[in-house]
Design an enzyme around this catalytic site. Sequence first.
Site, PDB file in Angstrom:
ATOM      1  CG  ASP A 141      -2.390  -0.157   0.743  1.00 29.87           C
ATOM      2  OD1 ASP A 141      -2.595  -0.354  -0.473  1.00 29.87           O
ATOM      3  OD2 ASP A 141      -3.302  -0.071   1.581  1.00 29.87           O
ATOM      4  CG  ASP A 446     -10.781  -7.289  10.895  1.00 28.62           C
ATOM      5  OD1 ASP A 446     -11.504  -6.504  11.541  1.00 28.62           O
ATOM      6  OD2 ASP A 446      -9.574  -7.409  11.107  1.00 28.62           O
TER       7      ASP A 446
END
Length: 558
Positions: A141, A446
Amino acid sequence: MTEGHDSRLFATEKGKGMVAYRLYATSVLVSTFLIWWYRATHVPSIGEKGRWLWIGISLAEIYIGLYWIVSQFLRLNPIYRHAFPERLSQRYSDKQLPGVDVFVCTADPTSEPPSMVISTVLSVMAYNYPSEKLNVYLSDDAGSVLTFYALWEASKFAKVWVPFCRKHTIEPRSPAAYFSNIHSVPDTCSTKEWYYVKELYENMVIRINTVVKKGKVPEEVLANNNGFSKWNEEMTPKDHPSIVQILVDGKGYDAVEKDGVALPTLVYVAREKRPGQHHNFKAGAMNSLIRVSSVISNSPIILNVDCDMYSNNSECIRETLCLLLDEEQGQNIAFVQYPQDFENNNCYDIYGNSLTVNMALDFPGVDGWGGTPYIGTGCFHRREVLCGRPYSKDYRENWAKGVVRISDETILDMEERAKSLATCTCELNTEWGNGIGLKYGYPVEDVVTGLQIQCRGWKSAYCYPKRAAFLGLAPTTLEQCLVQYKRWGEGNLQIFLSKYNAFLVGHRKLRFGHIMCYYLYGLWATTCFPTWYYVVIPSLCFLQGISLFPKVSHINCF
Ligand SMILES: *[C@@H]1O[C@H](CO)[C@@H](O)[C@H](O)[C@H]1NC(C)=O
């Protein structure tokens, strides 16, 4: 459990000592009621000193008591699962096994050193699993050329490392962990070969660390490798186009195959970043990986691990498949979660980092209600379910699925196609981040994602093997711990207060006990208030001569 005719791929066992535990829990419950009763019947009368303090401590005790009751839902019905990988190999040949895509996520070459990241990558490339069925994706990223350099080095080292691990059944398969802990040469291996591999690895790490320290890739590497030409001076971690590079093509186009050594596919992915375009952190990275991998390998199973969590058990994929492929019990399991284990815990563990209570007790308890939460790392998903498929009883996964290559498509064409799926704009006006892929907008994305999957009718399973399947790094300083706990506490509370409150989304879909399990984590942060009250107020009262507790001599309280 009867062997012989038993054809199950995994068995589920109930926790031991449950009768004793229930007796104990009942005694705690009765005591809690007695304390509440005592508080309610001994309130100082109006005008008397300490009346409000008494009421305050009563509220604190009621809250702590109720929270304890909620926590018991995780303790009443723990289950433990055991896989039988030998039966899997009897039933499925290597050719019939499903493909697996492994996603490794990294975000910052400074706090996550590239030499550590590649050890994780190498450990998953070396799984004891057919190479042509295994595909490893690294999501960077930061879009850093330094991480790409490290991965490029790793892709060369893998040609030695992966066959070496398989030939000598090396464990663990992270070279960093292996060479730092084990100082003896395995019997099957000549000393010369062993030291050759060790030196190759150590020299590679030195090269990577030098490059990272300088912040620059050497000119001769840049000049001789096209891969590096995608970076230029103007690119920053927050502003760069999407980059997808297939470093090893395990499907046979690569030279590797010619040397007689098949390697898993290895892909570097840095999704596009532009100022002003929200990137949605790790959830955004995962969703990009789901799309990118769909044109390269499209395996029906996805494993995601953090870059600091190496695989400590090369049989882990096969063991997990036992749970997912079992015809009778596995059809409704959407994902298999492994615990977070850490290699750097010492025996004192003063900050409670090893999460033993959560991993060894709580999670098997939630599993008993039909679904451990997804905790973002060390988790195997069915791709279809992650992409939004609701549960239906008659659905059977097509395990043979994968990408059929267009015959005249080159690797470059495929990379181009993949790149267009990792841009900032490709998610506009789609359900990505909402119904498809990981959920956006929550700090613990998540957990919400896992909850959503369970609300679509799927179960999840928890695997808690004796030998850790993945080993990560726990925070070591108080500051890091507080940041971590704050993120978890805050994140779960935010879910509790949002429209993804487990009761709002899950009633009639999840069992009541299961909802309570989510509440335990959702309300965890709020217990700071009664705890704080309990720690501070009685001592201050003590100085003022006000007693909030019965005297020892005061035996007959009731
Ligand atoms: C990691 O794997 C090794 C075997 O390679 C094993 O001896 C060790 O106990 C495992 N670590 C943990 C924490 O389970």
